[in-house]
Design an enzyme around this catalytic site. Sequence first.
Site, PDB file in Angstrom:
ATOM      1  N   HIS A 160     -19.268 111.136  30.154  1.00  0.00           N
ATOM      2  CA  HIS A 160     -19.372 109.716  30.530  1.00  0.00           C
ATOM      3  C   HIS A 160     -18.581 108.823  29.574  1.00  0.00           C
ATOM      4  CE1 HIS A 160     -22.039 108.813  27.146  1.00  0.00           C
ATOM      5  NE2 HIS A 160     -22.680 109.934  27.426  1.00  0.00           N
ATOM      6  N   THR A 179     -20.851 104.108  25.494  1.00  0.00           N
ATOM      7  CA  THR A 179     -21.983 103.179  25.552  1.00  0.00           C
ATOM      8  C   THR A 179     -22.109 102.472  24.204  1.00  0.00           C
ATOM      9  OG1 THR A 179     -23.665 104.684  24.690  1.00  0.00           O
ATOM     10  CG2 THR A 179     -23.208 104.818  27.063  1.00  0.00           C
ATOM     11  N   GLU A 236     -28.258 114.920  29.909  1.00  0.00           N
ATOM     12  CA  GLU A 236     -28.183 115.235  28.482  1.00  0.00           C
ATOM     13  C   GLU A 236     -29.468 115.938  28.046  1.00  0.00           C
ATOM     14  OE1 GLU A 236     -26.884 116.173  25.758  1.00  0.00           O
ATOM     15  OE2 GLU A 236     -25.647 114.391  25.401  1.00  0.00           O
TER      16      GLU A 236
END
Length: 237
Positions: A23, A26, A101
């Site tokens: 991903h 963040t 995860e």
Amino acid sequence: MVQQPANGAHFHLMTTQILFIRHGETDWNRIKRIQGHIDIPLATTGVEQAQRLARRIADEAKQGARLDAIYSSDLQRAQQTAQPIADALGLTLQLREGLRERNYGAFQGHDSDEIALRFPDEYAHWQTRDPGFGPPEGESQRAFYHRVVHAIEPLIAAHPGGRIACVAHGGVLDCVRRFACQLPLDAPRDYPLLNTSVNIVDFDDGHASIVSWGDVSHLDAPGADDGFRKKVSEPGL
């Protein structure tokens, strides 16, 4: 295994190619705070990374690199990275909880310094790289590894001879790399796990081989967090 059909011709089981993608970045990645199953969205930088990645995959598709399906962890940081690719290629994004995860339990929401302070005994055990150690209310590395491998198996079976993408997490990519290279779960990691990296793996008859790893050619520069230089010994982001 090569099977022998009645007419005497040989045929091999088909190779399935998977693009494993971590991903985008963040806010917690940047400050090295463990996310695990906490559902953190992409940062602005991560959204931009995901858009660049989607443009790259779409360009490759125009040049003939087909993608038959796209799967994602159901956590939003993975979904937000996968959806632009799905949209660009006209594919339906398929979510799989097994691609999440690792569950870091009580360690989630903390960085390594905070974990060392709050859970000194558990932190010390964690640092020994014991694959059987699980944080309080969390998964052990061994349990996580088997979960990931079992989540991938039906995807391979569903796409014999196919080429698919799986958008997931640093820890999931770590499990895939260990499976492909037959690395022990307690071996130190000497390979990167980069945000929006494309990591291509071929699966054939229960074996995996790495085609390419850590490709972030669509980015100007890698994200601030590659999970590589952290003190913590596992990629829990």
